[in-house]
Write a protein that holds these residues in place. Structure first.
Motif, PDB file in Angstrom:
ATOM      1  N   UNK A   1       0.835  -1.188   0.000  1.00  0.00           N
ATOM      2  CA  UNK A   1       0.000   0.000   0.000  1.00  0.00           C
ATOM      3  C   UNK A   1       0.878   1.249   0.000  1.00  0.00           C
ATOM      4  N   UNK A   2       0.493   2.222  -0.802  1.00  0.00           N
ATOM      5  CA  UNK A   2       1.238   3.472  -0.901  1.00  0.00           C
ATOM      6  C   UNK A   2       0.680   4.449   0.131  1.00  0.00           C
ATOM      7  N   UNK A   3       1.557   4.964   0.973  1.00  0.00           N
ATOM      8  CA  UNK A   3       1.149   5.905   2.017  1.00  0.00           C
ATOM      9  C   UNK A   3       0.734   7.243   1.396  1.00  0.00           C
ATOM     10  N   UNK A   4      -0.338   7.863   1.903  1.00  0.00           N
ATOM     11  CA  UNK A   4      -0.732   9.194   1.428  1.00  0.00           C
ATOM     12  C   UNK A   4       0.343  10.224   1.784  1.00  0.00           C
ATOM     13  N   UNK A   5       0.394  11.292   1.032  1.00  0.00           N
ATOM     14  CA  UNK A   5       1.343  12.364   1.302  1.00  0.00           C
ATOM     15  C   UNK A   5       0.551  13.657   1.504  1.00  0.00           C
ATOM     16  N   UNK A   6       0.926  14.417   2.531  1.00  0.00           N
ATOM     17  CA  UNK A   6       0.268  15.690   2.823  1.00  0.00           C
ATOM     18  C   UNK A   6       1.273  16.816   2.663  1.00  0.00           C
ATOM     19  N   UNK A   7       0.885  17.800   1.891  1.00  0.00           N
ATOM     20  CA  UNK A   7       1.732  18.961   1.618  1.00  0.00           C
ATOM     21  C   UNK A   7       1.000  20.188   2.142  1.00  0.00           C
ATOM     22  N   UNK A   8       1.703  21.038   2.874  1.00  0.00           N
ATOM     23  CA  UNK A   8       1.079  22.286   3.325  1.00  0.00           C
ATOM     24  C   UNK A   8       2.023  23.443   3.042  1.00  0.00           C
ATOM     25  N   UNK A   9       1.421  24.582   2.751  1.00  0.00           N
ATOM     26  CA  UNK A   9       2.192  25.783   2.464  1.00  0.00           C
ATOM     27  C   UNK A   9       1.491  26.958   3.132  1.00  0.00           C
ATOM     28  N   UNK A  10       2.176  27.568   4.098  1.00  0.00           N
ATOM     29  CA  UNK A  10       1.625  28.724   4.794  1.00  0.00           C
ATOM     30  C   UNK A  10       1.626  29.933   3.864  1.00  0.00           C
ATOM     31  N   UNK A  11       0.672  30.808   4.074  1.00  0.00           N
ATOM     32  CA  UNK A  11       0.575  32.015   3.264  1.00  0.00           C
ATOM     33  C   UNK A  11      -0.730  32.041   2.483  1.00  0.00           C
ATOM     34  N   UNK A  12      -1.029  33.185   1.927  1.00  0.00           N
ATOM     35  CA  UNK A  12      -2.280  33.351   1.186  1.00  0.00           C
ATOM     36  C   UNK A  12      -2.336  32.416  -0.017  1.00  0.00           C
ATOM     37  N   UNK A  13      -3.456  31.698  -0.201  1.00  0.00           N
ATOM     38  CA  UNK A  13      -3.611  30.849  -1.377  1.00  0.00           C
ATOM     39  C   UNK A  13      -3.549  31.698  -2.653  1.00  0.00           C
ATOM     40  N   UNK A  14      -2.907  31.160  -3.674  1.00  0.00           N
ATOM     41  CA  UNK A  14      -2.799  31.859  -4.948  1.00  0.00           C
ATOM     42  C   UNK A  14      -3.269  30.950  -6.067  1.00  0.00           C
ATOM     43  N   UNK A  15      -3.915  31.540  -7.039  1.00  0.00           N
ATOM     44  CA  UNK A  15      -4.368  30.787  -8.196  1.00  0.00           C
ATOM     45  C   UNK A  15      -3.354  30.851  -9.319  1.00  0.00           C
ATOM     46  N   UNK A  16      -3.504  29.963 -10.263  1.00  0.00           N
ATOM     47  CA  UNK A  16      -2.623  29.967 -11.435  1.00  0.00           C
ATOM     48  C   UNK A  16      -3.035  31.129 -12.326  1.00  0.00           C
ATOM     49  N   UNK A  17      -2.074  31.948 -12.675  1.00  0.00           N
ATOM     50  CA  UNK A  17      -2.338  33.082 -13.555  1.00  0.00           C
ATOM     51  C   UNK A  17      -2.452  32.638 -15.005  1.00  0.00           C
ATOM     52  N   UNK A  18      -3.160  33.401 -15.779  1.00  0.00           N
ATOM     53  CA  UNK A  18      -3.304  33.087 -17.195  1.00  0.00           C
ATOM     54  C   UNK A  18      -1.982  33.265 -17.924  1.00  0.00           C
ATOM     55  N   UNK A  19      -1.771  32.414 -18.909  1.00  0.00           N
ATOM     56  CA  UNK A  19      -0.577  32.545 -19.736  1.00  0.00           C
ATOM     57  C   UNK A  19      -0.653  33.878 -20.477  1.00  0.00           C
ATOM     58  N   UNK A 132      -3.307  29.399   4.677  1.00  0.00           N
ATOM     59  CA  UNK A 132      -2.461  28.310   4.207  1.00  0.00           C
ATOM     60  C   UNK A 132      -3.252  27.435   3.245  1.00  0.00           C
ATOM     61  N   UNK A 133      -2.542  26.554   2.559  1.00  0.00           N
ATOM     62  CA  UNK A 133      -3.172  25.544   1.711  1.00  0.00           C
ATOM     63  C   UNK A 133      -2.603  24.191   2.143  1.00  0.00           C
ATOM     64  N   UNK A 134      -3.500  23.213   2.299  1.00  0.00           N
ATOM     65  CA  UNK A 134      -3.107  21.870   2.663  1.00  0.00           C
ATOM     66  C   UNK A 134      -3.684  20.909   1.624  1.00  0.00           C
ATOM     67  N   UNK A 135      -2.844  20.053   1.079  1.00  0.00           N
ATOM     68  CA  UNK A 135      -3.293  19.067   0.101  1.00  0.00           C
ATOM     69  C   UNK A 135      -2.800  17.690   0.532  1.00  0.00           C
ATOM     70  N   UNK A 136      -3.702  16.712   0.478  1.00  0.00           N
ATOM     71  CA  UNK A 136      -3.351  15.328   0.752  1.00  0.00           C
ATOM     72  C   UNK A 136      -3.622  14.527  -0.508  1.00  0.00           C
ATOM     73  N   UNK A 137      -2.616  13.777  -0.941  1.00  0.00           N
ATOM     74  CA  UNK A 137      -2.733  12.945  -2.133  1.00  0.00           C
ATOM     75  C   UNK A 137      -2.636  11.486  -1.687  1.00  0.00           C
ATOM     76  N   UNK A 138      -3.658  10.705  -2.060  1.00  0.00           N
ATOM     77  CA  UNK A 138      -3.692   9.300  -1.679  1.00  0.00           C
ATOM     78  C   UNK A 138      -3.872   8.437  -2.924  1.00  0.00           C
ATOM     79  N   UNK A 139      -3.106   7.350  -2.988  1.00  0.00           N
ATOM     80  CA  UNK A 139      -3.213   6.405  -4.098  1.00  0.00           C
ATOM     81  C   UNK A 139      -4.505   5.613  -3.967  1.00  0.00           C
ATOM     82  N   UNK A 140      -5.120   5.336  -5.097  1.00  0.00           N
ATOM     83  CA  UNK A 140      -6.339   4.534  -5.135  1.00  0.00           C
ATOM     84  C   UNK A 140      -6.005   3.200  -5.765  1.00  0.00           C
ATOM     85  N   UNK A 141      -5.198   2.393  -5.104  1.00  0.00           N
ATOM     86  CA  UNK A 141      -4.796   1.104  -5.687  1.00  0.00           C
ATOM     87  C   UNK A 141      -5.570  -0.056  -5.148  1.00  0.00           C
TER      88      UNK A 141
END
Length: 141
Positions: A1-19, A132-141
């Protein structure tokens, strides 16, 4: 089983800007704005730290991403409490889909081999005591 990974980044959330597009003679080119490149770089660094040398996930994944926004200082104490307890939602910029895009692009090749492997997700914008933004990525195997 692949362990989930949690990533967090403090600070104001930012969106992807247009090209942005530019023209040099007869050639038209495109580039990503510097603010977006910088933010994605910070997310990528946080993702590398969270992965701690693990190989990127190569199976379908689920992402749970939570963007926490600072409560405006101008709000009354009653409204601030309502915001932190979830009675008031941050219907403001950046758009949630742009925050998701910035994060998934930054995690591409680090947390998972390709963002095409994202098959399920839960995403939210909320108010909190610190941005902050917190993201958890979990494998669906």
């Amino acid at each position: 089983m692949i362990e989930p990974v949690t990533i967090s980044l403090a600070g104001d959330p930012q969106g992807k800007g247009r090209a942005r597009a530019f023209r040099r003679g007869n050639i038209i080119g495109h580039y990503t704005p510097e603010k977006t490149r910088s933010y994605e770089g910070m997310v990528r660094t946080a993702a590398m730290d969270a992965m701690a040398g693990r190989a990127p996930i190569s199976v379908p994944v689920e992402i749970v991403l939570r963007a926490v926004f600072r409560v405006p200082a101008s709000w009354s104490e009653k409204k601030r409490v309502a915001a932190i307890t979830g009675a008031v939602w941050p219907g403001k910029k950046p758009d949630l889909d742009n925050v998701i895009k910035a994060w998934t692009d930054a995690m591409n090749g680090v947390v998972f081999i390709d963002d095409a492997l994202i098959v399920k997700g839960s995403f939210s914008k909320v108010y909190g005591p610190a941005p902050l933004v917190v993201a958890t990525v979990a494998a669906l195997d």
